[in-house]
Write a protein that holds these residues in place. Structure first.
Motif, PDB file in Angstrom:
ATOM      1  N   TYR A   1       0.856  -1.188   0.000  1.00 22.85           N
ATOM      2  CA  TYR A   1       0.000   0.000   0.000  1.00 22.85           C
ATOM      3  C   TYR A   1       0.895   1.241   0.000  1.00 22.85           C
ATOM      4  CZ  TYR A   1      -4.177  -2.758   0.619  1.00 22.85           C
ATOM      5  OH  TYR A   1      -5.209  -3.637   0.423  1.00 22.85           O
ATOM      6  N   LEU A   2       0.622   2.124  -0.956  1.00 21.62           N
ATOM      7  CA  LEU A   2       1.453   3.313  -1.138  1.00 21.62           C
ATOM      8  C   LEU A   2       0.618   4.571  -0.963  1.00 21.62           C
ATOM      9  CD1 LEU A   2       2.245   1.228  -3.890  1.00 21.62           C
ATOM     10  CD2 LEU A   2       4.307   2.530  -3.370  1.00 21.62           C
ATOM     11  N   CYS A   3       1.202   5.524  -0.312  1.00 25.24           N
ATOM     12  CA  CYS A   3       0.578   6.834  -0.130  1.00 25.24           C
ATOM     13  C   CYS A   3       1.107   7.778  -1.211  1.00 25.24           C
ATOM     14  CB  CYS A   3       0.932   7.363   1.261  1.00 25.24           C
ATOM     15  SG  CYS A   3       0.220   8.963   1.659  1.00 25.24           S
ATOM     16  N   ASN A   4       0.222   8.624  -1.701  1.00 20.28           N
ATOM     17  CA  ASN A   4       0.583   9.606  -2.724  1.00 20.28           C
ATOM     18  C   ASN A   4      -0.097  10.920  -2.376  1.00 20.28           C
ATOM     19  OD1 ASN A   4      -0.866  10.726  -5.544  1.00 20.28           O
ATOM     20  ND2 ASN A   4       1.346  10.499  -5.631  1.00 20.28           N
ATOM     21  N   ALA A   5       0.594  12.029  -2.625  1.00 13.89           N
ATOM     22  CA  ALA A   5      -0.010  13.318  -2.305  1.00 13.89           C
ATOM     23  C   ALA A   5       0.522  14.404  -3.225  1.00 13.89           C
ATOM     24  CB  ALA A   5       0.283  13.694  -0.855  1.00 13.89           C
ATOM     25  N   LYS A   6      -0.341  15.371  -3.477  1.00 12.71           N
ATOM     26  CA  LYS A   6       0.072  16.591  -4.161  1.00 12.71           C
ATOM     27  C   LYS A   6       0.488  17.580  -3.079  1.00 12.71           C
ATOM     28  CE  LYS A   6      -1.604  15.013  -8.075  1.00 12.71           C
ATOM     29  NZ  LYS A   6      -0.694  14.432  -9.089  1.00 12.71           N
TER      30      LYS A   6
END
Length: 120
Positions: free
Chosen positions: A93-98
């Motif tokens: 599970y990977l977190c991604n954010a702008k």
């Protein structure tokens, strides 16, 4: 530099629960959309859940009703509460954010991922 660090993964039996956390750090001015993806071996990366800065959420059909995404803007954090887990939820599970940095540069940032394994 800005970075995202995930935590909370592990091994759980089918039907169990896990809560993942994602923390942004570094030269962060503001965090906008935050997303959780997952990738199982041999599969494409799948978007699991999205939360906007004002709290609007969206889920993949595969997790709707079982997973809940949330965030705390003051803590630069996002969370993924996962209930009723099945072996099909096994993935990284990977977190991604702008993220906008303190020098007002917009970046699309990824964490390194946390492994979730659900045993039958």
């Amino acid at each position: 530099q800005v970075q995202l660090v995930e935590s909370g993964g592990g091994l759980v039996q089918a039907g169990g629960s896990l809560r993942l956390s994602c923390l942004a750090s570094g030269t962060v001015f503001r965090v906008y959309d935050m997303r959780w993806y997952r990738q199982a071996p041999g599969n494409q990366r799948e978007l699991v859940a999205t939360i906007t800065r004002d709290g609007s959420v969206n889920y993949a059909d595969t997790v709707k009703g079982r997973f809940t995404i949330s965030r705390e803007n003051a803590k630069l954090s996002s969370y993924l509460q996962m209930n009723s887990l099945t072996p099909e939820d096994t993935a990284v599970y990977l977190c991604n954010a702008k993220i906008t940095t303190t020098t007002f540069v917009s970046r699309d940032v990824w964490g390194q991922g946390t492994q979730v394994t659900v045993s039958s």
